[in-house]
Design a protein around this motif. Structure first.
Motif, PDB file in Angstrom:
ATOM      1  N   ALA A 100       0.056 -31.469  -3.517  1.00 57.20           N
ATOM      2  CA  ALA A 100       0.463 -30.201  -4.125  1.00 57.20           C
ATOM      3  C   ALA A 100       1.177 -30.426  -5.455  1.00 57.20           C
ATOM      4  CB  ALA A 100       1.356 -29.426  -3.158  1.00 57.20           C
ATOM      5  N   GLU A 101       1.940 -31.506  -5.554  1.00 56.57           N
ATOM      6  CA  GLU A 101       2.666 -31.827  -6.790  1.00 56.57           C
ATOM      7  C   GLU A 101       1.685 -32.106  -7.932  1.00 56.57           C
ATOM      8  OE1 GLU A 101       4.935 -35.784  -8.126  1.00 56.57           O
ATOM      9  OE2 GLU A 101       5.819 -34.820  -6.358  1.00 56.57           O
ATOM     10  N   CYS A 102       0.679 -32.908  -7.676  1.00 57.08           N
ATOM     11  CA  CYS A 102      -0.321 -33.213  -8.696  1.00 57.08           C
ATOM     12  C   CYS A 102      -1.149 -31.982  -9.034  1.00 57.08           C
ATOM     13  CB  CYS A 102      -1.234 -34.350  -8.241  1.00 57.08           C
ATOM     14  SG  CYS A 102      -0.422 -35.959  -8.231  1.00 57.08           S
ATOM     15  N   ASP A 103      -1.420 -31.149  -8.038  1.00 54.46           N
ATOM     16  CA  ASP A 103      -2.172 -29.918  -8.283  1.00 54.46           C
ATOM     17  C   ASP A 103      -1.409 -29.004  -9.239  1.00 54.46           C
ATOM     18  OD1 ASP A 103      -4.293 -27.941  -7.805  1.00 54.46           O
ATOM     19  OD2 ASP A 103      -2.720 -26.844  -6.748  1.00 54.46           O
ATOM     20  N   LYS A 104      -0.112 -28.885  -9.027  1.00 54.74           N
ATOM     21  CA  LYS A 104       0.709 -28.032  -9.890  1.00 54.74           C
ATOM     22  C   LYS A 104       0.694 -28.566 -11.326  1.00 54.74           C
ATOM     23  CE  LYS A 104       4.421 -26.117  -8.225  1.00 54.74           C
ATOM     24  NZ  LYS A 104       5.772 -25.877  -7.713  1.00 54.74           N
ATOM     25  N   GLU A 105       0.841 -29.894 -11.465  1.00 52.78           N
ATOM     26  CA  GLU A 105       0.845 -30.522 -12.781  1.00 52.78           C
ATOM     27  C   GLU A 105      -0.516 -30.376 -13.469  1.00 52.78           C
ATOM     28  OE1 GLU A 105       1.475 -35.030 -14.509  1.00 52.78           O
ATOM     29  OE2 GLU A 105       2.418 -34.481 -12.592  1.00 52.78           O
ATOM     30  N   LYS A 106      -1.587 -30.611 -12.715  1.00 49.45           N
ATOM     31  CA  LYS A 106      -2.941 -30.532 -13.263  1.00 49.45           C
ATOM     32  C   LYS A 106      -3.274 -29.093 -13.653  1.00 49.45           C
ATOM     33  CE  LYS A 106      -7.688 -31.910 -12.187  1.00 49.45           C
ATOM     34  NZ  LYS A 106      -8.494 -30.747 -11.899  1.00 49.45           N
ATOM     35  N   THR A 107      -2.926 -28.139 -12.820  1.00 50.77           N
ATOM     36  CA  THR A 107      -3.211 -26.730 -13.091  1.00 50.77           C
ATOM     37  C   THR A 107      -2.462 -26.237 -14.323  1.00 50.77           C
ATOM     38  OG1 THR A 107      -3.603 -26.339 -10.741  1.00 50.77           O
ATOM     39  CG2 THR A 107      -3.194 -24.405 -12.109  1.00 50.77           C
ATOM     40  N   SER A 108      -1.196 -26.622 -14.466  1.00 44.41           N
ATOM     41  CA  SER A 108      -0.441 -26.189 -15.637  1.00 44.41           C
ATOM     42  C   SER A 108      -1.012 -26.816 -16.908  1.00 44.41           C
ATOM     43  CB  SER A 108       1.046 -26.511 -15.491  1.00 44.41           C
ATOM     44  OG  SER A 108       1.264 -27.897 -15.472  1.00 44.41           O
ATOM     45  N   GLY A 109      -1.480 -28.060 -16.815  1.00 51.07           N
ATOM     46  CA  GLY A 109      -2.121 -28.708 -17.960  1.00 51.07           C
ATOM     47  C   GLY A 109      -3.415 -28.018 -18.351  1.00 51.07           C
ATOM     48  N   GLU A 110      -4.212 -27.627 -17.348  1.00 44.67           N
ATOM     49  CA  GLU A 110      -5.459 -26.918 -17.621  1.00 44.67           C
ATOM     50  C   GLU A 110      -5.178 -25.563 -18.249  1.00 44.67           C
ATOM     51  OE1 GLU A 110      -7.196 -26.837 -13.747  1.00 44.67           O
ATOM     52  OE2 GLU A 110      -8.065 -28.832 -13.936  1.00 44.67           O
ATOM     53  N   ALA A 111      -4.144 -24.882 -17.774  1.00 47.71           N
ATOM     54  CA  ALA A 111      -3.784 -23.573 -18.323  1.00 47.71           C
ATOM     55  C   ALA A 111      -3.320 -23.709 -19.773  1.00 47.71           C
ATOM     56  CB  ALA A 111      -2.696 -22.928 -17.478  1.00 47.71           C
ATOM     57  N   LEU A 112      -2.554 -24.756 -20.047  1.00 45.25           N
ATOM     58  CA  LEU A 112      -2.067 -25.005 -21.413  1.00 45.25           C
ATOM     59  C   LEU A 112      -3.236 -25.280 -22.346  1.00 45.25           C
ATOM     60  CD1 LEU A 112       0.480 -25.299 -23.139  1.00 45.25           C
ATOM     61  CD2 LEU A 112       0.459 -27.733 -22.608  1.00 45.25           C
ATOM     62  N   ARG A 113      -4.189 -26.112 -21.901  1.00 45.40           N
ATOM     63  CA  ARG A 113      -5.387 -26.391 -22.718  1.00 45.40           C
ATOM     64  C   ARG A 113      -6.205 -25.117 -22.913  1.00 45.40           C
ATOM     65  NH1 ARG A 113      -5.524 -30.758 -19.470  1.00 45.40           N
ATOM     66  NH2 ARG A 113      -7.315 -30.020 -18.291  1.00 45.40           N
ATOM     67  N   GLY A 114      -6.250 -24.266 -21.908  1.00 44.73           N
ATOM     68  CA  GLY A 114      -6.988 -23.006 -22.013  1.00 44.73           C
ATOM     69  C   GLY A 114      -6.396 -22.074 -23.059  1.00 44.73           C
ATOM     70  N   ARG A 115      -5.099 -22.231 -23.293  1.00 49.94           N
ATOM     71  CA  ARG A 115      -4.427 -21.415 -24.308  1.00 49.94           C
ATOM     72  C   ARG A 115      -4.390 -22.112 -25.657  1.00 49.94           C
ATOM     73  NH1 ARG A 115      -0.806 -20.797 -19.887  1.00 49.94           N
ATOM     74  NH2 ARG A 115       0.603 -22.303 -20.828  1.00 49.94           N
ATOM     75  N   GLY A 116      -5.112 -23.238 -25.783  1.00 49.91           N
ATOM     76  CA  GLY A 116      -5.160 -23.958 -27.052  1.00 49.91           C
ATOM     77  C   GLY A 116      -4.052 -24.969 -27.240  1.00 49.91           C
ATOM     78  N   GLY A 117      -3.437 -25.383 -26.139  1.00 54.30           N
ATOM     79  CA  GLY A 117      -2.344 -26.363 -26.213  1.00 54.30           C
ATOM     80  C   GLY A 117      -2.865 -27.776 -26.300  1.00 54.30           C
ATOM     81  N   LYS A 118      -1.996 -28.726 -25.954  1.00 54.63           N
ATOM     82  CA  LYS A 118      -2.311 -30.148 -26.067  1.00 54.63           C
ATOM     83  C   LYS A 118      -3.361 -30.582 -25.041  1.00 54.63           C
ATOM     84  CE  LYS A 118       1.182 -31.702 -22.896  1.00 54.63           C
ATOM     85  NZ  LYS A 118       1.847 -32.831 -22.396  1.00 54.63           N
ATOM     86  N   LYS A 119      -3.990 -31.678 -25.346  1.00 51.81           N
ATOM     87  CA  LYS A 119      -4.963 -32.278 -24.427  1.00 51.81           C
ATOM     88  C   LYS A 119      -4.205 -33.146 -23.429  1.00 51.81           C
ATOM     89  CE  LYS A 119      -8.573 -30.982 -26.902  1.00 51.81           C
ATOM     90  NZ  LYS A 119      -8.611 -29.567 -26.927  1.00 51.81           N
ATOM     91  N   GLY A 120      -4.774 -33.362 -22.271  1.00 54.76           N
ATOM     92  CA  GLY A 120      -4.141 -34.236 -21.300  1.00 54.76           C
ATOM     93  C   GLY A 120      -4.744 -34.082 -19.925  1.00 54.76           C
ATOM     94  N   PHE A 121      -4.239 -34.881 -18.990  1.00 54.45           N
ATOM     95  CA  PHE A 121      -4.675 -34.952 -17.598  1.00 54.45           C
ATOM     96  C   PHE A 121      -6.165 -35.019 -17.552  1.00 54.45           C
ATOM     97  CE2 PHE A 121      -1.714 -34.533 -13.970  1.00 54.45           C
ATOM     98  CZ  PHE A 121      -2.511 -35.179 -13.068  1.00 54.45           C
TER      99      PHE A 121
END
Length: 121
Positions: A100-121
């Protein structure tokens, strides 16, 4: 045979001897069919967890062992490596077990990239 006395109807604000002519018969709504959910998805999820030995695959890439379970406090997530929104599929090759911890981190990273944020995960 006795005739029923008229009764006040709050819906149409009139008196009726029987049913209200404006009465709408309740009908059960049809079930919404989802792509993921129900018995087939639970079976696939369990198969992926068994394939991954109930270990978080992201922690495993970092060289750490983090076990997960199908339910309960340590419940894991059957995650899409490539999100469905980016063309991923529900094929076994695109699924992995993560905590669940990795899911939260991965999901927030995907959401950030979806909004044009940094690349990662």
């Amino acid at each position: 045979m006795a005739i029923k006395a008229p009764r006040w109807c709050a819906k149409c604000r009139a008196s009726h001897a029987g049913e209200c002519p404006q009465r709408v018969v309740w009908q059960k709504k049809p079930a919404v069919v989802s792509g993921r959910g129900g018995r087939p998805w639970r079976r696939k999820r369990e198969r992926i967890f068994i394939r991954d030995n109930f270990l978080c695959q992201i922690h495993l890439l970092r060289g750490e062992l983090r076990s997960v379970s199908l339910s309960g406090v340590d419940a894991g997530i059957c995650d899409h490596k490539v999100p469905l929104s980016q063309g991923g599929t529900d094929d076994d090759e695109n699924l992995q077990t993560i905590c669940a911890e990795c899911d939260k981190e991965k999901t927030s990273g995907e959401a950030l990239r979806g909004r044009g944020g940094k690349k990662g995960f």
